[in-house]
Scaffold this motif. Structure first.
Motif, PDB file in Angstrom:
ATOM      1  N   ASN A   1       0.752  -1.257  -0.001  1.00 43.79           N
ATOM      2  CA  ASN A   1       0.046   0.005   0.043  1.00 43.79           C
ATOM      3  C   ASN A   1       0.623   1.320  -0.091  1.00 43.79           C
ATOM      4  O   ASN A   1       0.397   2.435  -0.197  1.00 43.79           O
TER       5      ASN A   1
ATOM      6  N   THR B   1      -8.826  -8.759  -3.308  1.00 39.24           N
ATOM      7  CA  THR B   1      -8.577  -9.303  -2.092  1.00 39.24           C
ATOM      8  C   THR B   1      -8.695 -10.729  -2.302  1.00 39.24           C
ATOM      9  O   THR B   1      -9.489 -11.394  -2.778  1.00 39.24           O
TER      10      THR B   1
ATOM     11  N   ASN C   1      -6.366 -13.057  -4.895  1.00 37.97           N
ATOM     12  CA  ASN C   1      -7.073 -12.136  -5.290  1.00 37.97           C
ATOM     13  C   ASN C   1      -8.535 -12.415  -6.134  1.00 37.97           C
ATOM     14  O   ASN C   1      -8.871 -11.816  -7.120  1.00 37.97           O
TER      15      ASN C   1
ATOM     16  N   SER D   1      -7.840  -3.093   3.369  1.00 34.48           N
ATOM     17  CA  SER D   1      -7.480  -4.311   3.087  1.00 34.48           C
ATOM     18  C   SER D   1      -8.134  -5.066   4.400  1.00 34.48           C
ATOM     19  O   SER D   1      -8.484  -4.562   5.333  1.00 34.48           O
TER      20      SER D   1
END
Length: 800
Positions: free
Chosen positions: A211, A705, A731, A773
């Motif tokens: 991130n 995710t 993901n 997240s």
């Protein structure tokens, strides 16, 4: 998160605004002085016109390119600079204060109009044929007004087409299907690899957080100008492949001193700006932030987060040919969460609970640079840049082992004790670099050639102090003969130690060739040597622009881009395992329409293909390979109203797909920043010299995710209940869509002693919790969401 009492917090700000209205106001005057130069050659422009639009008064530059306008009424003024054969430039707001001189050095681009009689007014180089695609600029005032950015340059960039941030509380940017660590950053011509605080190296099971950071290292009003290219940048820049961001730090005022201070919920910033001699000026800033007050306001867990940013820049006009600038920066930070911050009654499943993690981070960055610009003759100049940068990081990670009830509430934080130092990351880097860039302007050709050289030292250690149990694993990591839904992490497969140096060198040549009044072609080639891998690479690139009319153009760019492996990844490999530079093939095709002097429409389609992508076969082990590949494609559309008169704004839409394949038999998957749809709307209106109102709406598809299933009691011990998370598809799921409405209001009063300002800046006023997240909690078998709801700040700014 309870924000019911949030409006009451703004009573203080309302009182400050009321007090400001009683301040004595002196309707006096100030001055405007500056220098106008050619952008291509850095030569002074003689006879250029500088015109204050609302006052209908101006001046003409002398033989040194200098102009001066005196006795200007205090307030905000729009200024137009023009010269025969050059594009007009508009400086939308110059703030004149009482008994002071505003000083500015202004660059003009050569006129690219294809028809006589019509001149398109350019803003900060946006009509530059050297950068025909994906080029955006932001002025100092536009950065500060950007709602929700709170003066942070990285947050201000996140609304540009094709750009996404790490999300919610993160500010680092990812561009067109790549990551937050893939961007070229230049600060006053000095390469920088990290512009953010709180990047949390090592927090992701000992590896980097994708991130990026949460706040930029630049305080508000430090950055004077911004140039951003969302891909397609020329061969003068490399070692990163996604986008190019150039930041110019403000130069000190050569005519008069000013002092300013900003005080808000996050902390305080002080700035001093002025001349120290006839030839030298200084700009200095210091910022200290402590997030305790804001965290208490938002009702979040008690962590200690402090950081600072300290900078000084001097600029000396040695003589008519030589200009020297020296810059120094120091950026420390010290966030921590110790066992003393942990209390019973906390629900581990709550958003932003931080789970059972403990940490103590200490880091600091230092950069010193010297930049000498020399005018060789009337058509050429040379830049020589010498710099030193160092980064020191010491991160310690631990864990406490609580007892929890059936709802996930901590009953006893120290039920099974805690480990304060389970993992440790030490990453110390030093780099000494030199850049020399030569530019020559011919009749229809601009030549740029340069060399870069740097010596890099890495002193790195990643250490696990004891065998650890990891309760997250992928389906492929499970032994089907004897299923076990956790992994035992052996220090031998995690620990690494590296202490060594390497030389990196680069050479590049680019041309901007005006083949006709309508067609400009920019070929270039770049050579890089990477010492840590012993790798030689060659990167040919080509861009161009065809003017359909004086206001419309077709633009393109294509080329090969190599990206060095991150230093932490290089240092983390076992002996004999070398990872290579990643490679991408990129193409862009665009259409640009300058609708009016300050209105622009841009549409661009783009495609990228990646190979030699670095992948991690096992998520908790150090071993990396270059087995990955992938692709990304998309389109960006933007309608921009640049800051002029009383308002500015932008409407943008981006479509994107970004896929990766680790070539491990599991097929392709969505990349972490695969955001198919993004919409941004920004607007700012200034009804009077006292008030400015700004708003920004952002929507984007939720980030990818992992898809997973949960296995209970994986240790087979009811007294130490742990849940295992089996990732069934990397993901394979998505977080909720990101939606945020940001509002900002500024109130300014010009007084007999300076400027008083009060502001409110609200991120996500609807308090929708935007998830960045999911963090898995083995103690409960659930995830907590890392993200942000409403994020307010308000404060005052005083300039003397």
């Amino acid at each position: 998160m309870n924000n019911a009492n949030l409006p009451n917090r703004f009573i203080v700000l309302s009182l400050l605004m009321s007090m400001a209205s009683f301040l004595s106001f002196a309707q006096s005057s100030g001055n405007l002085k500056g220098k106008v130069i050619e952008k291509a050659t850095k030569q002074p422009l003689i006879g250029a016109n500088v015109y204050i639009d609302d006052l209908k008064q101006g001046a003409v530059t002398d033989t040194s390119g200098v102009f001066s306008i005196n006795d200007i009424p205090v307030g905000a003024h729009s200024v137009t600079i023009s010269s025969v054969g050059f594009q007009k430039k508009i400086i939308s707001e110059i703030i004149i204060t009482s008994n002071k001189t505003y000083y500015s050095e202004i660059e003009l681009l050569e006129d690219v109009s294809v028809l006589s009689g019509v001149t398109v007014k350019g803003f900060s180089g946006e009509m530059n044929p050297l950068t025909p695609v994906s080029s955006y600029s932001l002025s100092r005032e536009e950065i500060f007004r950007n709602p929700g950015a709170q003066g942070d340059i990285m947050r201000a960039l996140s609304f540009l087409p094709g750009v996404v941030s790490g999300g919610s509380q993160f500010s680092a940017i990812a561009a067109r299907g790549q990551g937050t660590q893939d961007n070229v950053y230049m600060v006053d011509d000095i390469p920088m690899f990290n512009l953010s605080h709180l990047e949390a190296e090592g927090i992701n099971s000992g590896f980097n957080d994708p991130n990026g950071g949460r706040f930029s290292i630049f305080a508000p009003r430090v950055i004077d100008n911004v140039q951003f290219q969302n891909g397609g940048f020329d061969a003068a820049f490399g070692r990163r492949s996604s986008s190019y961001l150039s930041l110019g730090v403000k130069e000190g005022n050569k005519e008069s001193w000013s002092f300013s201070g900003q005080f808000d919920l996050l902390g305080a910033t002080l700035i001093a700006d002025g001349p120290v001699s006839k030839k030298t000026s200084i700009f200095a800033s210091g910022r200290y932030l402590n997030f305790g007050m804001l965290l208490n306001l938002l009702g979040q867990n008690a962590n200690t987060i402090t950081l600072g940013d300290y900078m000084v820049k001097s600029t000396t006009q040695i003589n008519v040919r030589n200009k020297l600038s020296v810059i120094a920066m120091y950026n420390p930070e010290s966030p921590s969460r110790t066992i003393d911050d942990v209390e019973a009654g906390v629900n581990l499943n709550d958003d932003n609970s931080t789970g059972t993690a403990l940490w103590n981070h200490q880091s600091s960055n230092v950069m010193v640079g010297v930049n000498l610009q020399t005018l060789l003759d009337s058509k050429s100049y040379l830049k020589n840049v010498l710099y030193y940068r160092s980064s020191r990081l010491d991160n310690n990670f631990g864990r406490y082992n609580p007892s929890v009830d059936s709802e996930g509430v901590v009953v006893d934080p120290l039920h099974r004790g805690y480990v304060a130092n389970l993992r440790r990351i030490q990453n110390n880097q030093q780099e000494v670099g030199y850049r020399s860039i030569y530019t020559k302007n011919f009749d229809k050709l601009i030549l740029t050639a340069g060399v870069d050289a740097m010596m890099v030292n890495l002193d790195y250690e990643r250490r696990l102090f004891q065998t650890d149990t990891i309760f997250t694993l992928r389906t492929r990591d499970i032994n089907t003969n004897s299923p076990r839904y956790y992994q035992i992490l052996d220090p031998a497969l995690y620990n690494s130690r590296y202490d060594g140096s390497a030389f990196n060198g680069s050479g590049y040549v680019t041309l901007s060739w005006r083949l006709s009044n309508r067609f400009t072609l920019n070929p270039g080639v770049r050579y890089d040597y990477t010492g840590f891998t012993g790798q030689h690479t060659l990167s040919p690139r080509l861009s161009g622009s065809y003017a359909v009319s004086e206001r419309q153009s077709l633009n393109f760019a294509t080329g090969i881009y190599y990206q060095d492996a991150a230093y932490t990844n290089v240092a983390g490999q076992s002996s004999g395992n070398t990872i290579w530079n990643e490679r991408s093939f990129q193409s862009i095709l665009g259409y640009k329409f300058q609708i009016a002097n300050d209105w622009k429409f841009v549409a661009e389609g783009w495609h990228k293909r990646f190979d030699d992508v670095i992948v991690q076969p096992n998520r908790v082990e150090s071993y990396l390979t270059n087995d990955g590949d992938g692709y990304a494609y998309g389109a960006d559309f933007s309608l921009t109203k640049r800051l002029s008169s009383k308002y500015y704004g932008q409407l943008g839409y981006s479509f994107m797909e970004s896929k990766r394949n680790d070539n491990n038999g599991l097929g392709e998957y969505d990349y972490a920043f695969n955001i198919p749809h993004t919409i941004s709307i920004l607007g700012s209106y200034k009804p009077s010299d006292k008030w400015i109102f700004s708003g920004k709406f952002r929507y984007s598809t939720g980030r990818p995710t992992d898809a997973f299933i949960i296995h209970p009691d994986v240790l087979g011990n009811p007294d130490n209940q742990k849940y295992g998370q089996e990732i069934t598809q990397v993901n394979g799921d998505r977080l909720p869509d990101f939606i945020s409405l940001d509002l900002r209001a500024d109130y300014n009063v010009l007084t007999k002693w300076g400027v008083f300002s009060a502001f409110v800046d609200l991120v996500n006023v609807s308090n929708r919790f935007n998830v960045n997240s999911e963090i898995y909690i083995p103690e409960t078998g659930n995830v907590f969401n890392l993200g942000l709801g409403v994020f307010p700040t308000f404060g005052v700014r005083v300039e003397l």
